[in-house]
Design a protein around this motif. Structure first.
Motif, PDB file in Angstrom:
ATOM      1  N   ASN A  68       0.957  -1.421   0.135  1.00  0.00           N
ATOM      2  CA  ASN A  68      -0.177   0.395   0.111  1.00  0.00           C
ATOM      3  C   ASN A  68       1.123   1.161   0.099  1.00  0.00           C
ATOM      4  N   LYS A  69       1.890   1.248   0.004  1.00  0.00           N
ATOM      5  CA  LYS A  69       2.851   2.244   0.061  1.00  0.00           C
ATOM      6  C   LYS A  69       2.967   2.887  -1.205  1.00  0.00           C
ATOM      7  N   HIS A  97       7.884   5.367  -1.645  1.00  0.00           N
ATOM      8  CA  HIS A  97       8.184   4.610  -0.417  1.00  0.00           C
ATOM      9  C   HIS A  97       9.435   3.775  -0.498  1.00  0.00           C
ATOM     10  N   GLU A 106      -4.067   0.262  -2.828  1.00  0.00           N
ATOM     11  CA  GLU A 106      -4.355   2.430  -1.949  1.00  0.00           C
ATOM     12  C   GLU A 106      -2.507   3.315  -2.956  1.00  0.00           C
ATOM     13  N   ASN A 107      -2.050   4.346  -2.295  1.00  0.00           N
ATOM     14  CA  ASN A 107      -0.722   4.562  -2.891  1.00  0.00           C
ATOM     15  C   ASN A 107       0.022   4.362  -3.834  1.00  0.00           C
ATOM     16  N   ASN A 139       2.060  -8.197   4.054  1.00  0.00           N
ATOM     17  CA  ASN A 139       1.697  -6.897   3.564  1.00  0.00           C
ATOM     18  C   ASN A 139       2.998  -5.937   3.532  1.00  0.00           C
TER      19      ASN A 139
END
Lengths: 138, 90
Positions: B8-9, B13, B33-34, B89
């Motif tokens: 989700n990073k 990142h 997500e991102n 994750n």
């Protein structure tokens, strides 16, 4: 493709509402896994994820109240949800027992969330078929 | 045992390249997500993977921006967790 047998899931949410997407993503996934015929064993809030369990969350009326949506979902599906007690206490999330123990002026944990220790998470790692983490994004 | 990697990073990142390095031959990668910003992050080539459609749409990205990236919904993500015993994750 043959359908795999039903699995059981534990979801761990460690991202806070409004600063991360974790509660939103986890809720969508939780609904999808139940629609897929699986069982949601438990939801575990850890770290900043415990902010989801605050009954005092008061977003503007045109924004989503994630605590309310999660509470409704958990009660409809009778899913146990626990906030890590060590994470919760230091972030000002208390149930009435902890309020009494620490002589605080109020408690604020939202129904049906409960406080529990990491032992609950350890148990989940042994009993659920899958554990998914919904993490902060930073 | 093949692992399902869910990240989700955002691609800038440090966890993102770490995740890509950790991918084994038979593993599966899902961007959520991102992490879906990687579809328009040209300096980081993506392996064949999946992206969560809701998160791609929420960021107004094109679903067909990168070849080799398949769009899935939450139901599709559940199916991937059925077929992978191990989930990581990031």
């Amino acid at each position: 493709m043959t359908r795999s047998p039903a699995l059981s899931y534990t979801l761990v949410i460690s991202g806070a509402p409004y600063t991360s997407q974790a509660p939103q993503s986890a809720l969508a996934f939780a609904k999808a896994l139940i629609s897929g015929g699986h069982k949601l064993d438990r939801v575990f809030l850890y770290g900043d994820g415990v902010y989801l369990a605050s009954s005092l969350v008061t977003p503007p009326s045109d924004e989503v109240n994630w605590t309310q949506l999660w509470s409704e979902f958990l009660m409809q599906t009778r899913t146990p949800a626990v906030a890590c007690i060590a994470s919760a206490l230091r972030r000002g999330i208390l149930d009435s027992a902890e309020q009494t123990r620490y002589e605080q002026p109020a408690s604020n944990i939202a129904e049906p969330f409960e406080m529990a220790g990491l032992g609950d998470w350890v148990e989940a790692t042994m009993t659920s078929s899958r554990i998914l983490y919904f993490l902060p994004t930073d | 045992m093949p692992t399902l990697h869910i990240i989700n990073k955002a691609p800038d990142h440090p966890r993102f390249p770490a995740c890509l390095r950790a991918l084994a031959e038979d593993d599966t990668l899902v961007l959520i997500e991102n992490a879906v910003m990687a579809l328009v992050f040209e300096s980081l080539p993506l392996p064949p993977c999946y992206a969560l459609r809701a998160d791609v749409n929420a960021r107004a990205l094109s679903e067909s921006s990168v070849t080799g990236v398949k769009m899935i919904g939450y139901a599709g993500l559940v199916v991937l967790t059925e077929t992978h015993q191990r989930v990581m994750n990031w």
